[in-house]
Design a protein around this motif. Sequence first.
Motif, PDB file in Angstrom:
ATOM      1  N   GLN A  39      -6.161 -27.923   4.357  1.00 35.14           N
ATOM      2  CA  GLN A  39      -5.285 -26.801   4.020  1.00 35.14           C
ATOM      3  C   GLN A  39      -4.705 -26.128   5.264  1.00 35.14           C
ATOM      4  O   GLN A  39      -3.692 -25.430   5.176  1.00 35.14           O
ATOM      5  CB  GLN A  39      -6.052 -25.741   3.224  1.00 35.14           C
ATOM      6  CG  GLN A  39      -6.554 -26.204   1.880  1.00 35.14           C
ATOM      7  CD  GLN A  39      -7.541 -25.224   1.280  1.00 35.14           C
ATOM      8  OE1 GLN A  39      -8.452 -24.738   1.950  1.00 35.14           O
ATOM      9  NE2 GLN A  39      -7.362 -24.933  -0.001  1.00 35.14           N
ATOM     10  N   ALA A  40      -5.333 -26.316   6.393  1.00 37.24           N
ATOM     11  CA  ALA A  40      -4.982 -25.573   7.603  1.00 37.24           C
ATOM     12  C   ALA A  40      -3.542 -25.819   8.061  1.00 37.24           C
ATOM     13  O   ALA A  40      -2.842 -24.883   8.446  1.00 37.24           O
ATOM     14  CB  ALA A  40      -5.963 -25.890   8.728  1.00 37.24           C
ATOM     15  N   THR A  76     -10.954 -18.398  -2.857  1.00 37.25           N
ATOM     16  CA  THR A  76     -11.300 -19.370  -3.899  1.00 37.25           C
ATOM     17  C   THR A  76     -11.884 -20.648  -3.296  1.00 37.25           C
ATOM     18  O   THR A  76     -12.756 -21.273  -3.899  1.00 37.25           O
ATOM     19  CB  THR A  76     -10.099 -19.693  -4.819  1.00 37.25           C
ATOM     20  OG1 THR A  76      -9.021 -20.184  -4.038  1.00 37.25           O
ATOM     21  CG2 THR A  76      -9.663 -18.467  -5.599  1.00 37.25           C
ATOM     22  N   THR A  77     -11.447 -20.990  -2.098  1.00 37.26           N
ATOM     23  CA  THR A  77     -12.019 -22.138  -1.391  1.00 37.26           C
ATOM     24  C   THR A  77     -13.467 -21.847  -1.021  1.00 37.26           C
ATOM     25  O   THR A  77     -14.339 -22.701  -1.181  1.00 37.26           O
ATOM     26  CB  THR A  77     -11.186 -22.481  -0.139  1.00 37.26           C
ATOM     27  OG1 THR A  77      -9.877 -22.855  -0.557  1.00 37.26           O
ATOM     28  CG2 THR A  77     -11.810 -23.604   0.666  1.00 37.26           C
ATOM     29  N   PRO A  81     -15.659 -24.875  -2.859  1.00 36.83           N
ATOM     30  CA  PRO A  81     -14.980 -25.815  -1.969  1.00 36.83           C
ATOM     31  C   PRO A  81     -14.685 -27.168  -2.626  1.00 36.83           C
ATOM     32  O   PRO A  81     -13.655 -27.779  -2.328  1.00 36.83           O
ATOM     33  CB  PRO A  81     -15.919 -25.979  -0.775  1.00 36.83           C
ATOM     34  CG  PRO A  81     -17.121 -25.179  -1.051  1.00 36.83           C
ATOM     35  CD  PRO A  81     -16.930 -24.429  -2.328  1.00 36.83           C
ATOM     36  N   GLU A  82     -15.530 -27.632  -3.526  1.00 33.76           N
ATOM     37  CA  GLU A  82     -15.282 -28.927  -4.174  1.00 33.76           C
ATOM     38  C   GLU A  82     -14.058 -28.856  -5.083  1.00 33.76           C
ATOM     39  O   GLU A  82     -13.250 -29.784  -5.123  1.00 33.76           O
ATOM     40  CB  GLU A  82     -16.512 -29.397  -4.942  1.00 33.76           C
ATOM     41  CG  GLU A  82     -17.621 -29.894  -4.038  1.00 33.76           C
ATOM     42  CD  GLU A  82     -17.136 -30.912  -3.010  1.00 33.76           C
ATOM     43  OE1 GLU A  82     -16.452 -31.893  -3.381  1.00 33.76           O
ATOM     44  OE2 GLU A  82     -17.426 -30.724  -1.815  1.00 33.76           O
ATOM     45  N   SER A  83     -13.908 -27.768  -5.787  1.00 33.42           N
ATOM     46  CA  SER A  83     -12.726 -27.592  -6.632  1.00 33.42           C
ATOM     47  C   SER A  83     -11.468 -27.518  -5.759  1.00 33.42           C
ATOM     48  O   SER A  83     -10.431 -28.095  -6.103  1.00 33.42           O
ATOM     49  CB  SER A  83     -12.867 -26.317  -7.469  1.00 33.42           C
ATOM     50  OG  SER A  83     -11.745 -26.131  -8.279  1.00 33.42           O
ATOM     51  N   ARG A  86     -10.553 -30.985  -4.720  1.00 35.15           N
ATOM     52  CA  ARG A  86      -9.892 -31.722  -5.804  1.00 35.15           C
ATOM     53  C   ARG A  86      -8.444 -31.289  -5.943  1.00 35.15           C
ATOM     54  O   ARG A  86      -7.559 -32.117  -6.159  1.00 35.15           O
ATOM     55  CB  ARG A  86     -10.649 -31.526  -7.123  1.00 35.15           C
ATOM     56  CG  ARG A  86     -11.955 -32.294  -7.198  1.00 35.15           C
ATOM     57  CD  ARG A  86     -12.562 -32.308  -8.586  1.00 35.15           C
ATOM     58  NE  ARG A  86     -12.777 -30.981  -9.161  1.00 35.15           N
ATOM     59  CZ  ARG A  86     -13.867 -30.239  -8.971  1.00 35.15           C
ATOM     60  NH1 ARG A  86     -14.860 -30.701  -8.218  1.00 35.15           N
ATOM     61  NH2 ARG A  86     -13.990 -29.064  -9.541  1.00 35.15           N
ATOM     62  N   LEU A  87      -8.182 -29.991  -5.806  1.00 34.68           N
ATOM     63  CA  LEU A  87      -6.818 -29.490  -5.902  1.00 34.68           C
ATOM     64  C   LEU A  87      -5.964 -30.029  -4.760  1.00 34.68           C
ATOM     65  O   LEU A  87      -4.845 -30.498  -4.977  1.00 34.68           O
ATOM     66  CB  LEU A  87      -6.800 -27.962  -5.901  1.00 34.68           C
ATOM     67  CG  LEU A  87      -5.430 -27.299  -5.970  1.00 34.68           C
ATOM     68  CD1 LEU A  87      -4.684 -27.698  -7.239  1.00 34.68           C
ATOM     69  CD2 LEU A  87      -5.566 -25.794  -5.884  1.00 34.68           C
ATOM     70  N   VAL A  88      -6.480 -29.995  -3.540  1.00 35.96           N
ATOM     71  CA  VAL A  88      -5.753 -30.527  -2.389  1.00 35.96           C
ATOM     72  C   VAL A  88      -5.456 -32.006  -2.595  1.00 35.96           C
ATOM     73  O   VAL A  88      -4.351 -32.479  -2.326  1.00 35.96           O
ATOM     74  CB  VAL A  88      -6.543 -30.288  -1.074  1.00 35.96           C
ATOM     75  CG1 VAL A  88      -5.976 -31.093   0.075  1.00 35.96           C
ATOM     76  CG2 VAL A  88      -6.570 -28.806  -0.726  1.00 35.96           C
ATOM     77  N   SER A  89      -6.423 -32.730  -3.106  1.00 29.80           N
ATOM     78  CA  SER A  89      -6.238 -34.165  -3.368  1.00 29.80           C
ATOM     79  C   SER A  89      -5.165 -34.392  -4.430  1.00 29.80           C
ATOM     80  O   SER A  89      -4.315 -35.280  -4.284  1.00 29.80           O
ATOM     81  CB  SER A  89      -7.567 -34.779  -3.811  1.00 29.80           C
ATOM     82  OG  SER A  89      -7.406 -36.117  -4.135  1.00 29.80           O
TER      83      SER A  89
END
Length: 116
Positions: A39-40, A76-77, A81-83, A86-89
């Motif tokens: 995300q950075a 929210t991260t 963090p796993e969710s 998944r969103l980033v993916s």
Amino acid sequence: MSHPPARVPEPAPEWVRDDEAATWFGTPEAIRAGLLPEQAAEFDTAFDAALTAARRTLRLDRLRDTLRAWRRVALTTRDDPESARRLVSAIAEVRSSGAPRPGSVSWADLRSELGL
């Protein structure tokens, strides 16, 4: 000849956890540290664009809105963090393929469904 009144930007909608997000992620450095590595780069791009806009317009509203949005992402991260991964993916998959994910609804269809 009179000039039209200055446009006053609408405030960003408040989120019930904005105060918590601001407490945890009160600076750009803290926000960036709270993000996933994936995300950075997107944060850096958004932050740089908001800074450029602030310099050009001498207004801070876009910068404030950008930081508020990314504080929310960082919070929210932090919470899940796993969710977030998944969103980033999923975002990367849609961007690379150019195709919507199975079961998704277009913006036009969603607006129509909501009566907007």
